[in-house]
Write a protein that holds these residues in place. Structure first.
Motif, PDB file in Angstrom:
ATOM      1  N   LYS A 180      47.400 -66.470  53.748  1.00 23.55           N
ATOM      2  CA  LYS A 180      48.394 -65.553  53.173  1.00 23.55           C
ATOM      3  C   LYS A 180      49.501 -65.218  54.167  1.00 23.55           C
ATOM      4  N   ASN A 181      49.170 -65.165  55.456  1.00 21.13           N
ATOM      5  CA  ASN A 181      50.177 -64.874  56.481  1.00 21.13           C
ATOM      6  C   ASN A 181      51.119 -66.046  56.715  1.00 21.13           C
ATOM      7  N   ASP A 182      50.674 -67.271  56.389  1.00 21.53           N
ATOM      8  CA  ASP A 182      51.438 -68.463  56.756  1.00 21.53           C
ATOM      9  C   ASP A 182      52.172 -69.166  55.619  1.00 21.53           C
ATOM     10  N   ILE A 183      51.833 -68.914  54.350  1.00 21.17           N
ATOM     11  CA  ILE A 183      52.369 -69.785  53.291  1.00 21.17           C
ATOM     12  C   ILE A 183      53.525 -69.200  52.487  1.00 21.17           C
ATOM     13  N   ILE A 186      56.233 -71.860  52.345  1.00 18.93           N
ATOM     14  CA  ILE A 186      55.751 -73.241  52.461  1.00 18.93           C
ATOM     15  C   ILE A 186      55.862 -73.945  51.107  1.00 18.93           C
ATOM     16  N   LYS A 187      56.360 -75.158  51.121  1.00 15.05           N
ATOM     17  CA  LYS A 187      56.475 -75.981  49.913  1.00 15.05           C
ATOM     18  C   LYS A 187      55.412 -77.076  49.857  1.00 15.05           C
ATOM     19  N   ILE A 208      40.054 -71.143  48.394  1.00 14.75           N
ATOM     20  CA  ILE A 208      40.740 -72.412  48.139  1.00 14.75           C
ATOM     21  C   ILE A 208      41.422 -72.380  46.771  1.00 14.75           C
ATOM     22  N   LEU A 209      40.739 -71.863  45.755  1.00 13.52           N
ATOM     23  CA  LEU A 209      41.318 -71.785  44.414  1.00 13.52           C
ATOM     24  C   LEU A 209      42.518 -70.841  44.381  1.00 13.52           C
ATOM     25  N   ALA A 210      42.409 -69.691  45.037  1.00 14.22           N
ATOM     26  CA  ALA A 210      43.527 -68.750  45.077  1.00 14.22           C
ATOM     27  C   ALA A 210      44.734 -69.376  45.771  1.00 14.22           C
ATOM     28  N   THR A 211      44.476 -70.139  46.813  1.00 10.70           N
ATOM     29  CA  THR A 211      45.562 -70.816  47.530  1.00 10.70           C
ATOM     30  C   THR A 211      46.212 -71.865  46.632  1.00 10.70           C
ATOM     31  N   GLN A 212      45.402 -72.612  45.872  1.00  8.25           N
ATOM     32  CA  GLN A 212      45.937 -73.608  44.951  1.00  8.25           C
ATOM     33  C   GLN A 212      46.836 -72.945  43.913  1.00  8.25           C
ATOM     34  N   LYS A 213      46.433 -71.791  43.408  1.00  5.78           N
ATOM     35  CA  LYS A 213      47.241 -71.084  42.404  1.00  5.78           C
ATOM     36  C   LYS A 213      48.589 -70.662  42.991  1.00  5.78           C
ATOM     37  N   ILE A 214      48.579 -70.178  44.217  1.00  5.91           N
ATOM     38  CA  ILE A 214      49.839 -69.797  44.878  1.00  5.91           C
ATOM     39  C   ILE A 214      50.731 -71.022  45.042  1.00  5.91           C
ATOM     40  N   MET A 215      50.153 -72.107  45.521  1.00  4.17           N
ATOM     41  CA  MET A 215      50.940 -73.310  45.779  1.00  4.17           C
ATOM     42  C   MET A 215      51.423 -73.966  44.490  1.00  4.17           C
ATOM     43  N   ASN A 216      50.726 -73.779  43.381  1.00  2.00           N
ATOM     44  CA  ASN A 216      51.201 -74.304  42.096  1.00  2.00           C
ATOM     45  C   ASN A 216      52.564 -73.721  41.744  1.00  2.00           C
ATOM     46  N   MET A 258      49.857 -78.617  47.062  1.00  2.00           N
ATOM     47  CA  MET A 258      48.764 -78.524  48.015  1.00  2.00           C
ATOM     48  C   MET A 258      47.906 -79.769  47.887  1.00  2.00           C
ATOM     49  N   VAL A 259      47.541 -80.324  49.033  1.00  2.00           N
ATOM     50  CA  VAL A 259      46.671 -81.494  49.090  1.00  2.00           C
ATOM     51  C   VAL A 259      45.496 -81.156  49.992  1.00  2.00           C
ATOM     52  N   VAL A 260      44.304 -81.550  49.580  1.00  2.00           N
ATOM     53  CA  VAL A 260      43.098 -81.375  50.381  1.00  2.00           C
ATOM     54  C   VAL A 260      42.707 -82.751  50.906  1.00  2.00           C
ATOM     55  N   THR A 261      42.542 -82.864  52.238  1.00  2.00           N
ATOM     56  CA  THR A 261      42.257 -84.165  52.839  1.00  2.00           C
ATOM     57  C   THR A 261      40.950 -84.146  53.635  1.00  2.00           C
ATOM     58  N   ASN A 262      40.429 -85.337  53.856  1.00  2.00           N
ATOM     59  CA  ASN A 262      39.283 -85.565  54.751  1.00  2.00           C
ATOM     60  C   ASN A 262      38.062 -84.722  54.393  1.00  2.00           C
ATOM     61  N   VAL A 263      37.713 -84.703  53.115  1.00  2.00           N
ATOM     62  CA  VAL A 263      36.592 -83.888  52.649  1.00  2.00           C
ATOM     63  C   VAL A 263      35.278 -84.598  52.975  1.00  2.00           C
TER      64      VAL A 263
END
Length: 98
Positions: free
Chosen positions: A33-36, A39-40, A60-68, A73-78
């Protein structure tokens, strides 16, 4: 848990290491929340994430909603264990995973 952020203009990569659970999820939530705000393009690098609980999934879900609403948002190296949780909870349908 360790959180490392790397910002380049409107692009932010957040690498998470360790366990994302009830105890550590608020730390990640605050860091995101402090950093995004402006952010695009957000990348969550989960190469070091060993475990995720429901509290971590909520962040993670809340962050995805913000970024939508402000970019992507991309999740890598899972890791396999975390991917199993994503698959069981339907997060593979919600997240862009590379």
């Amino acid at each position: 848990m360790e959180i490392n952020s790397d910002r380049n203009g409107e692009k932010l990569t957040i690498a998470i290491e360790g366990r994302l659970d009830t105890n550590t999820a608020p730390e990640l939530d605050n860091a995101i929340k402090n950093d995004i705000a402006d952010i695009k393009d957000l990348t969550l690098d989960l190469s070091g994430l060993e475990y995720v609980s429901s509290a971590g999934l909520r962040v993670i879900l809340a962050t995805q909603k913000i970024m939508n609403s402000q970019g992507k948002m991309v999740v890598t190296n899972v890791q396999d264990m975390v991917m199993e949780v994503f698959e069981a909870t339907g997060f593979t349908d919600v997240l862009t995973i590379e």
